[in-house]
Scaffold this active site. Structure first.
Site, PDB file in Angstrom:
ATOM      1  N   GLU A  64       0.813  -1.218   0.000  1.00  0.00           N
ATOM      2  CA  GLU A  64       0.000   0.000   0.000  1.00  0.00           C
ATOM      3  C   GLU A  64       0.850   1.273   0.000  1.00  0.00           C
ATOM      4  OE1 GLU A  64      -3.673  -0.212   2.516  1.00  0.00           O
ATOM      5  OE2 GLU A  64      -2.709  -2.017   3.287  1.00  0.00           O
ATOM      6  N   SER A  70      -6.763  -2.255   1.721  1.00  0.00           N
ATOM      7  CA  SER A  70      -7.012  -1.759   0.366  1.00  0.00           C
ATOM      8  C   SER A  70      -7.448  -2.861  -0.596  1.00  0.00           C
ATOM      9  CB  SER A  70      -5.763  -1.052  -0.195  1.00  0.00           C
ATOM     10  OG  SER A  70      -5.488   0.114   0.529  1.00  0.00           O
ATOM     11  N   TYR A  73      -9.717   3.647  -5.507  1.00  0.00           N
ATOM     12  CA  TYR A  73      -8.729   4.690  -5.780  1.00  0.00           C
ATOM     13  C   TYR A  73      -8.795   5.268  -7.193  1.00  0.00           C
ATOM     14  CZ  TYR A  73      -6.990   2.894  -1.386  1.00  0.00           C
ATOM     15  OH  TYR A  73      -6.888   2.499  -0.079  1.00  0.00           O
ATOM     16  N   ARG A 120     -11.784   3.583  11.207  1.00  0.00           N
ATOM     17  CA  ARG A 120     -12.952   3.328  10.364  1.00  0.00           C
ATOM     18  C   ARG A 120     -13.373   1.878  10.535  1.00  0.00           C
ATOM     19  NH1 ARG A 120     -11.157   3.226   5.112  1.00  0.00           N
ATOM     20  NH2 ARG A 120     -11.928   1.107   4.854  1.00  0.00           N
ATOM     21  N   ASP A 153     -15.927  -1.095   8.936  1.00  0.00           N
ATOM     22  CA  ASP A 153     -16.683  -1.433   7.727  1.00  0.00           C
ATOM     23  C   ASP A 153     -17.707  -2.523   8.004  1.00  0.00           C
ATOM     24  OD1 ASP A 153     -15.053   0.394   6.461  1.00  0.00           O
ATOM     25  OD2 ASP A 153     -13.694  -1.123   5.655  1.00  0.00           O
ATOM     26  N   GLU A 172     -14.418  -5.407   8.911  1.00  0.00           N
ATOM     27  CA  GLU A 172     -13.062  -5.166   9.410  1.00  0.00           C
ATOM     28  C   GLU A 172     -12.955  -3.780  10.009  1.00  0.00           C
ATOM     29  OE1 GLU A 172     -10.971  -5.762   5.652  1.00  0.00           O
ATOM     30  OE2 GLU A 172     -10.411  -3.647   5.674  1.00  0.00           O
ATOM     31  N   ASN A 196     -10.183  -0.435  10.515  1.00  0.00           N
ATOM     32  CA  ASN A 196      -8.990   0.203   9.963  1.00  0.00           C
ATOM     33  C   ASN A 196      -8.463   1.231  10.959  1.00  0.00           C
ATOM     34  OD1 ASN A 196      -9.018  -0.603   6.825  1.00  0.00           O
ATOM     35  ND2 ASN A 196     -11.111  -0.283   7.538  1.00  0.00           N
ATOM     36  N   GLY A 242      -7.375   5.600   4.968  1.00  0.00           N
ATOM     37  CA  GLY A 242      -6.843   6.485   3.944  1.00  0.00           C
ATOM     38  C   GLY A 242      -7.240   7.936   4.125  1.00  0.00           C
TER      39      GLY A 242
END
Length: 329
Positions: A15, A172, A238, A277, A279, A292, A294, A298
């Site tokens: 990443e 990602s 992205y 974050r 999800d 998951e 984070n 990002g």
């Protein structure tokens, strides 16, 4: 208050490019906020560049990028006189507790979660075990090692099709595969193993992809993610135009409160701090499933945490300022 801040970006994980994109946005915000910022890419060791434009160019210095350079970078003089390290590293060797443990040993403050939460967050299997303990639903899964290939058919029978193969400790959606038939499993297993020694096989739950950003102790507005592909994959994440984002997500108040509450429970259960974050997937019966967590999400122009913050009037610079302030407490 003007601070001396080291911004860590780049790194040696798959990443790396996303980290540099996040770092560039964060760097600009820190400069506009009036801080003194030093850029350091731990994967370059003592071979740091002073040119800001070159630093954020992912095509430069590829030949010397290595985890072997990390310890050299932390011996640079800049670390002896710094107020805060802002970590913008994604994936292994940055988001997994490695860098955090070094900074703890150096008694240097840094942004975001500590060693334990970082190592839990990067480990999809462990984070699912923890949230399940708190009665948060998560799709059925199995963890496989690289030596378990002969067990694939049995695992698929247990988890069911369709299912997702993913590296246990990458982000990602790198190394992800959504499979619908048995003839795809060997390829999916091998692809995930390119990025980890362990593969998570998870039941695919059809539904609405939702994400909850956390800032301090507050759950920000939920975002619904509508990718053009069947899965919210690397390209959709992205590439502009590949995903539609709805913020706040169009949910009834009861469902909104449930998902935000579960996000905070998961965040706290995994010992996360400052920001992150969480999800989810919301199935066709309106049941949320944890996917998951984070710990260093990002911060690019397409990233979800800044988007959620904007929805309640928090600019990108103010978001970065709050992360700095919360990390110094």
């Amino acid at each position: 208050m003007k601070l001396r801040i080291i911004l860590l970006a780049g790194g040696a994980s798959p990443e790396r490019e996303i980290s540099l994109r996040s770092g560039k946005a964060i760097y600009q915000a820190l400069i506009e906020l009036g801080h003194q910022v030093k850029l350091i890419d731990p994967a370059l060791g003592k071979n740091q560049t002073e040119n800001v434009e070159e630093f954020f160019n992912p095509h430069l210095n590829k030949e010397i990028v290595s985890t072997k350079n990390y310890l050299d970078s932390f011996q640079l003089d800049e670390f002896s006189n710094v107020d805060l390290v802002f970590i913008a590293l994604h994936g292994k060797w940055g988001e997994d507790g490695t860098v955090q443990s070094i900074l703890d040993l150096m008694n240097v403050k840094y942004t975001g979660s500590g060693v334990l939460a970082s190592s839990i967050g990067i480990d999809k299997n462990i984070s699912k075990v923890i949230v399940k303990h708190f009665d948060i639903k998560t799709p059925k899964w199995k963890l496989l090692s690289k030596n378990d290939k002969q067990e694939l058919i049995n695992i698929i029978d247990e988890v069911g099709l369709p299912c997702i193969f993913k590296p246990n400790d990458q982000g990602s959606t790198i190394g992800f595969s959504l499979i619908h038939s048995l003839n795809e499993i060997d390829k999916a297993f091998d692809e995930a193993l390119k990025y980890s020694d362990y593969v998570l096989v998870e039941k695919f739950v059809k539904g609405r992809e939702l994400t909850v950003s956390i800032l301090g102790n507050e759950a920000l507005p939920i975002i619904e993610v509508k990718p053009k592909h069947e899965l919210y994959d690397y390209e959709c994440k992205y590439t502009k135009g590949m995903t539609q984002y709805i913020c706040p997500a169009e949910l009834d108040s009861e469902t909104t409160e449930l998902i935000q509450r579960q996000a905070l429970i998961a965040f706290n259960a995994c010992k996360c701090e400052v920001f992150g974050r969480v999800d989810f997937i919301l199935d066709e019966t309106n049941t949320p499933y944890f996917l998951e967590i984070n710990t260093i999400p990002g911060m690019t122009d397409l990233s979800l945490v800044p988007m959620a913050a904007r929805a309640i009037g928090i600019s990108f610079n103010e978001l970065i300022n709050r992360i700095v302030e919360l990390s110094l407490k």
